[in-house]
Design an enzyme around this catalytic site. Structure first.
Site, PDB file in Angstrom:
ATOM      1  N   GLU A 207       4.617   3.589  -9.424  1.00  0.00           N
ATOM      2  CA  GLU A 207       4.686   4.054 -10.842  1.00  0.00           C
ATOM      3  C   GLU A 207       5.124   5.377 -10.895  1.00  0.00           C
ATOM      4  OE1 GLU A 207       0.583   3.178 -12.545  1.00  0.00           O
ATOM      5  OE2 GLU A 207       0.774   1.109 -12.045  1.00  0.00           O
TER       6      GLU A 207
ATOM      7  N   GLY B 190       3.104   7.030  -6.200  1.00  0.00           N
ATOM      8  CA  GLY B 190       3.956   6.389  -5.151  1.00  0.00           C
ATOM      9  C   GLY B 190       3.273   6.401  -3.763  1.00  0.00           C
TER      10      GLY B 190
ATOM     11  N   LEU C 228       4.167  -4.344   2.290  1.00  0.00           N
ATOM     12  CA  LEU C 228       5.034  -3.128   2.570  1.00  0.00           C
ATOM     13  C   LEU C 228       5.319  -2.914   4.031  1.00  0.00           C
ATOM     14  CD1 LEU C 228       3.523  -0.323   0.521  1.00  0.00           C
ATOM     15  CD2 LEU C 228       5.897  -1.268  -0.018  1.00  0.00           C
TER      16      LEU C 228
ATOM     17  N   ARG D 273       8.799  -2.483   5.995  1.00  0.00           N
ATOM     18  CA  ARG D 273       9.061  -1.360   6.983  1.00  0.00           C
ATOM     19  C   ARG D 273       9.466  -1.851   8.003  1.00  0.00           C
ATOM     20  NH1 ARG D 273       2.987   1.035   5.357  1.00  0.00           N
ATOM     21  NH2 ARG D 273       3.572   2.322   3.522  1.00  0.00           N
TER      22      ARG D 273
ATOM     23  N   GLU E 118       9.003   2.821   0.890  1.00  0.00           N
ATOM     24  CA  GLU E 118       8.220   2.161   1.612  1.00  0.00           C
ATOM     25  C   GLU E 118       7.361   3.176   2.596  1.00  0.00           C
ATOM     26  OE1 GLU E 118       8.335  -0.524   0.451  1.00  0.00           O
ATOM     27  OE2 GLU E 118      10.639  -0.871   0.208  1.00  0.00           O
TER      28      GLU E 118
END
Length: 390
Positions: free
Chosen positions: A139, A143, A245, A249, A369
């Site tokens: 947002e 983050g 995530l 990553r 990320e």
């Protein structure tokens, strides 16, 4: 004069990769050479990439959600997926981002946390490239601390109503479906939001100097009403998006090294043909010292990436190990792209060579990320048992 070797040849990298994984790598390398390289400078300069067309081509190659099983996904090894990310990012980080967001974020979220109906509705189409997905977590004000997100979903009878804003969302304005994470009265939940849903809108973020070949957007949810079937039933809490995530990553661990390898290969070739004081630039000790140091760091990073790939294929890769890989790969890749630029001098700042384009892109990869600082703290917590995020 001896026969020149490539950086990965010096490390014998091919001997560490199975024939099946090499075949995947080579097919993606061919795609990058024939479909991406001839056009990437124009896409980067204009900020206009034929994303939907490319997505369908990537789907035909089986690269979308390629590490997932079932629903039309290829089900290749984690290492093969990593090698595909490396070859795509050797073309451009924006193209690898397209594949990562589609497969490791949007598709993985539905594959891991979704209902069977959600999987059947979206995954086969997304694997083919007929539908594009995005992942709405970050947002404007949240983050690195996604737990503080302000997007909220409230129950209204059997429906959910979502309000909030997401920013820095790759594929956002072109996506057919968004996976949106929101606060609820019962922890953070994930929602599958088709793009045509009333109250949902997306617009591109202008003025980017990085990832210009990738679409980056802001999403607005203004009273978006969804049926109860839109919620991801198996995700409750921050562990849901964080698991996604970690998938993305992992791709970066390999991907960033593709950008570094592309710059190093280009710098070596340039140095062999550029004459300085009637002698090839490659024949000077200072140039060779730079090339040797960069090759050592790139090779070490690749060995680490392959090791982590094997751990993931064995099902024992831990989040803190992913952080080690992401931190190391992006840090070394950025250093290599910058050093390669110095070998080319002023030529290195033009689009005639890939250094500055890759360096600009990697500035985004450095912080998305999970920033390097976040990954350092994840590693630090693993070492000490103490959380130091606050």
């Amino acid at each position: 004069m001896t026969t020149p070797q490539s950086p990965f040849e010096l490390f014998g990298i091919d001997s560490l990769i199975t024939a099946e994984d090499r075949a995947v790598r080579d097919s993606v390398r061919d795609f990058t050479d024939n479909r991406i390289r001839p056009h990437i400078n124009n896409w980067f300069e204009t900020g206009a990439t034929p994303v939907r067309e490319l997505t369908q081509e990537l789907g035909k190659l089986g690269l979308l959600g390629m590490h997932l099983d079932g629903y039309g996904c290829a089900g290749v090894s984690a290492t093969a997926y990593g090698l595909a990310c490396l070859e795509l990012e050797a073309g451009d980080s924006g193209i690898r981002t397209l594949v990562s967001v589609q497969g490791s974020l949007a598709m993985y979220a539905i594959w891991k946390w979704g209902s069977e109906e959600q999987k059947q509705e979206w995954l086969p189409r997304m694997a083919k490239g007929d539908a594009i997905g995005c992942f709405g977590l970050t947002e404007p004000d949240f983050g690195s601390d996604p737990a503080g997100m302000q997007t909220f979903a409230r129950r209204d009878g059997n429906d959910w109503v979502l309000n909030g804003t997401k920013k820095w969302i790759s594929n956002g304005s072109i996506a057919d479906v968004s996976v949106i994470w929101a606060q609820t009265d019962d922890k953070i939940r994930g929602f599958v939001v088709p793009a045509h849903t009333p109250g949902f809108s997306a617009q591109d973020i202008p003025g980017k100097l990085s990832l210009r070949a990738s679409t980056t957007s802001e999403l607005v949810l203004d009273g978006v009403r969804l049926p109860s079937t839109a919620v991801l039933p198996d995700a409750r809490g921050l562990s849901g998006p964080l698991a996604c995530l970690n998938e993305a990553r992992f791709g970066i661990i390999f991907g960033a090294l593709g950008a570094a390898r592309d710059c190093l290969d280009s710098a070596i070739e340039y140095s062999r043909h550029r004459l300085i004081f009637d002698k090839p630039l490659a024949g000077y000790q200072t140039t060779q010292l730079k090339l040797a140091n960069m090759t050592v760091e790139l090779g070490k990073a690749m060995l680490l990436a392959l090791h982590l790939g094997r751990l993931k294929d064995a099902g024992i890769l831990r989040p803190e190990q992913v952080s080690i890989g992401k931190l190391n790969s992006i840090r070394e890749a950025l250093a290599i792209t910058r050093e390669c630029r110095t070998i080319l001098g002023a030529n290195g700042v033009t689009l005639d060579y890939p250094m500055m384009r890759h360096a600009n892109n990697l500035e985004s990869v450095l912080t998305y990320e999970g920033t390097s600082e976040v990954h350092q703290l994840i590693i630090g917590q693993a070492l000490t048992g103490e959380a130091a995020f606050r």
